[in-house]
Design a protein around this motif. Structure first.
Motif, PDB file in Angstrom:
ATOM      1  N   THR A 132      26.966  63.338  40.898  1.00 12.70           N
ATOM      2  CA  THR A 132      27.309  62.711  42.175  1.00 12.70           C
ATOM      3  C   THR A 132      26.127  62.739  43.129  1.00 12.70           C
ATOM      4  N   THR A 133      25.385  63.826  43.148  1.00  9.90           N
ATOM      5  CA  THR A 133      24.205  63.934  44.008  1.00  9.90           C
ATOM      6  C   THR A 133      23.194  62.841  43.660  1.00  9.90           C
ATOM      7  N   GLN A 134      22.924  62.668  42.379  1.00 10.34           N
ATOM      8  CA  GLN A 134      21.979  61.638  41.942  1.00 10.34           C
ATOM      9  C   GLN A 134      22.519  60.238  42.221  1.00 10.34           C
TER      10      GLN A 134
ATOM     11  N   PHE B  61      35.986  57.776  41.592  1.00 13.88           N
ATOM     12  CA  PHE B  61      37.132  58.149  40.755  1.00 13.88           C
ATOM     13  C   PHE B  61      36.622  59.140  39.717  1.00 13.88           C
ATOM     14  N   ALA B  62      37.076  60.391  39.782  1.00 14.44           N
ATOM     15  CA  ALA B  62      36.638  61.457  38.883  1.00 14.44           C
ATOM     16  C   ALA B  62      37.686  61.702  37.812  1.00 14.44           C
ATOM     17  N   ALA B  63      37.251  61.825  36.546  1.00 14.96           N
ATOM     18  CA  ALA B  63      38.181  61.896  35.412  1.00 14.96           C
ATOM     19  C   ALA B  63      38.765  63.274  35.176  1.00 14.96           C
ATOM     20  N   SER B  64      38.444  64.264  36.022  1.00 23.74           N
ATOM     21  CA  SER B  64      39.052  65.592  35.877  1.00 23.74           C
ATOM     22  C   SER B  64      38.979  66.327  37.206  1.00 23.74           C
ATOM     23  N   THR B  65      39.758  67.400  37.322  1.00 19.26           N
ATOM     24  CA  THR B  65      39.733  68.208  38.543  1.00 19.26           C
ATOM     25  C   THR B  65      38.377  68.857  38.737  1.00 19.26           C
ATOM     26  N   ASP B  66      37.794  69.404  37.654  1.00 15.45           N
ATOM     27  CA  ASP B  66      36.499  70.065  37.769  1.00 15.45           C
ATOM     28  C   ASP B  66      35.430  69.098  38.284  1.00 15.45           C
ATOM     29  N   LEU B  67      35.453  67.873  37.813  1.00 15.50           N
ATOM     30  CA  LEU B  67      34.507  66.875  38.304  1.00 15.50           C
ATOM     31  C   LEU B  67      34.726  66.601  39.788  1.00 15.50           C
ATOM     32  N   SER B  68      35.983  66.589  40.207  1.00 12.89           N
ATOM     33  CA  SER B  68      36.300  66.361  41.621  1.00 12.89           C
ATOM     34  C   SER B  68      35.747  67.481  42.489  1.00 12.89           C
TER      35      SER B  68
ATOM     36  N   ALA C 180      29.039  67.853  46.398  1.00 12.80           N
ATOM     37  CA  ALA C 180      27.911  66.939  46.595  1.00 12.80           C
ATOM     38  C   ALA C 180      28.084  66.130  47.880  1.00 12.80           C
ATOM     39  N   PHE C 181      29.294  65.686  48.159  1.00 12.47           N
ATOM     40  CA  PHE C 181      29.560  64.956  49.398  1.00 12.47           C
ATOM     41  C   PHE C 181      29.204  65.822  50.606  1.00 12.47           C
ATOM     42  N   TYR C 182      29.638  67.082  50.545  1.00 15.84           N
ATOM     43  CA  TYR C 182      29.385  68.014  51.654  1.00 15.84           C
ATOM     44  C   TYR C 182      27.884  68.192  51.873  1.00 15.84           C
TER      45      TYR C 182
END
Length: 345
Positions: free
Chosen positions: A236-238, A250-257, A263-265
């Motif tokens: 996400t950072t990249q 749209f993230a395919a798992s909770t861990d990815l979210s 990264a957003f933060y």
């Protein structure tokens, strides 16, 4: 045994080795007719049974890995194990866990290894089309069930949800909110469930006549030592550095979210004011995200419990030929506070 083993007995009768073992040990889970049939053949073959102490029926959760340093525990596996454990506790069954790389499972006699561990039935996690060892289960008639993904050659024993349709619904929702620059984040390129979610993402964009920007679908890190959370953060950072125009992910798992949120933060982006986030798997922590995460609710714990119950019934001679399908297994979209219309410049 003079003329074979418990495996040859099982093959001749057409049952699993564990069924033969239970019959020879007078298990009440095997019908009297079947016990007599197996014992008669055992006598004919000169089989002499050792004395065994009574034991509980053992359901095994088999976690397939790619090997190396890949972690076996995730939000998904924890939810499934909770569901299976709940059923086993209620029914006074034994629960065991067996984790191994797919390559090794394909190479060894997996059925023999499970029998050595006194396993009666198997719930397989993270299986894919590389899992040729499943053919051993079919040949030896081992009661088993693959959850959410499996080898397509044996699709009738996969208990899953329609991941493609669910993902399409999720992206439809983002499009309805006004998003057009939507990214997709996944971590398992060989996992059929995540690949189906990617298909749903593409299908929703095509249906809305929106182009699919392949740059919005980051490649998975080549090292298995990177967890879903780490990959979510790094990818996400990249992604945001190269494409600040993205308004939803749209993230395919909770861990990815979890990784994406971090990264957003770090980028100073507010959710959902600056960017929307939609995840998969309604694990407990998603409701306590700040803000609470909008998710595709895939009932992993309930699916795990259903798989355990089905295998248990099979062991008792009562189960249906294939895993059950119920309306609740289709999942749903839970709208919380991480999704909103895109920001206006």
């Amino acid at each position: 045994m003079a003329n074979g083993s418990i495996y040859t007995l099982a093959e001749e009768i057409g049952v699993s080795p564990s069924t033969v073992s239970r019959a020879l040990n007078n298990s009440p889970k095997i019908s009297e007719k079947r016990r007599r049939e197996i014992k008669e053949l055992a006598r004919e073959k000169g089989f002499k049974l050792r004395d065994f102490a009574p034991r509980l029926t053992n359901l095994c959760i088999m976690i397939c890995t790619d090997g190396k340093e890949e972690t076996i525990f995730s939000s998904y596996t924890e939810q499934v194990m909770n569901g299976v454990n709940q059923y086993c506790t209620e029914q006074e069954l034994e629960l065991s866990i067996f984790s191994s790389p797919r390559e090794k499972l394909n190479r060894i006699n997996t059925v023999k290894e499970l029998f050595r561990r006194s396993v009666d039935g198997v719930i397989v996690l993270n299986a894919n089309d590389d899992c040729t060892f499943i053919a051993q289960f079919e040949k030896e008639k081992i009661p088993y069930c693959c959850l959410l993904s499996g080898n397509p050659q044996f699709s009738e024993n996969i208990l899953t949800v329609n991941n493609e349709a669910l993902a399409e619904r999720a992206v439809d929702y983002l499009i309805q909110l006004g998003h057009r620059e939507i990214a997709f984040l996944h971590s398992a390129p060989h996992n059929p469930a995540q690949q189906d979610r990617l298909k749903g993402y593409r299908k929703a964009l095509a249906k809305a006549k929106l182009p699919v920007n392949e740059d919005f679908i980051p490649e998975v890190a080549p090292t298995f030592s990177v967890t879903g959370i780490e990959h979510g953060f790094q990818a996400t950072t990249q992604l945001l550095s190269k494409h600040p125009e993205i308004t939803a992910l749209f993230a395919a798992s909770t861990d990815l979210s979890i990784g994406a949120r971090s990264a957003f933060y770090r980028k100073g982006l507010r959710i959902p004011d600056d960017i929307s986030l939609l995840g998969c798997d309604n694990s407990q922590e998603t409701e306590y995200f700040c803000p609470p995460l909008t998710v595709l609710d895939i009932p992993n714990a309930r699916i795990g419990r259903s798989a355990a119950a089905w295998i248990h019934r099979k062991l008792q001679g009562e189960g249906t030929a294939h895993p059950p399908t119920e309306p609740w297994m289709q999942g749903s979209l839970i709208i919380r506070e991480t999704t909103a219309p895109p920001r206006t410049n």
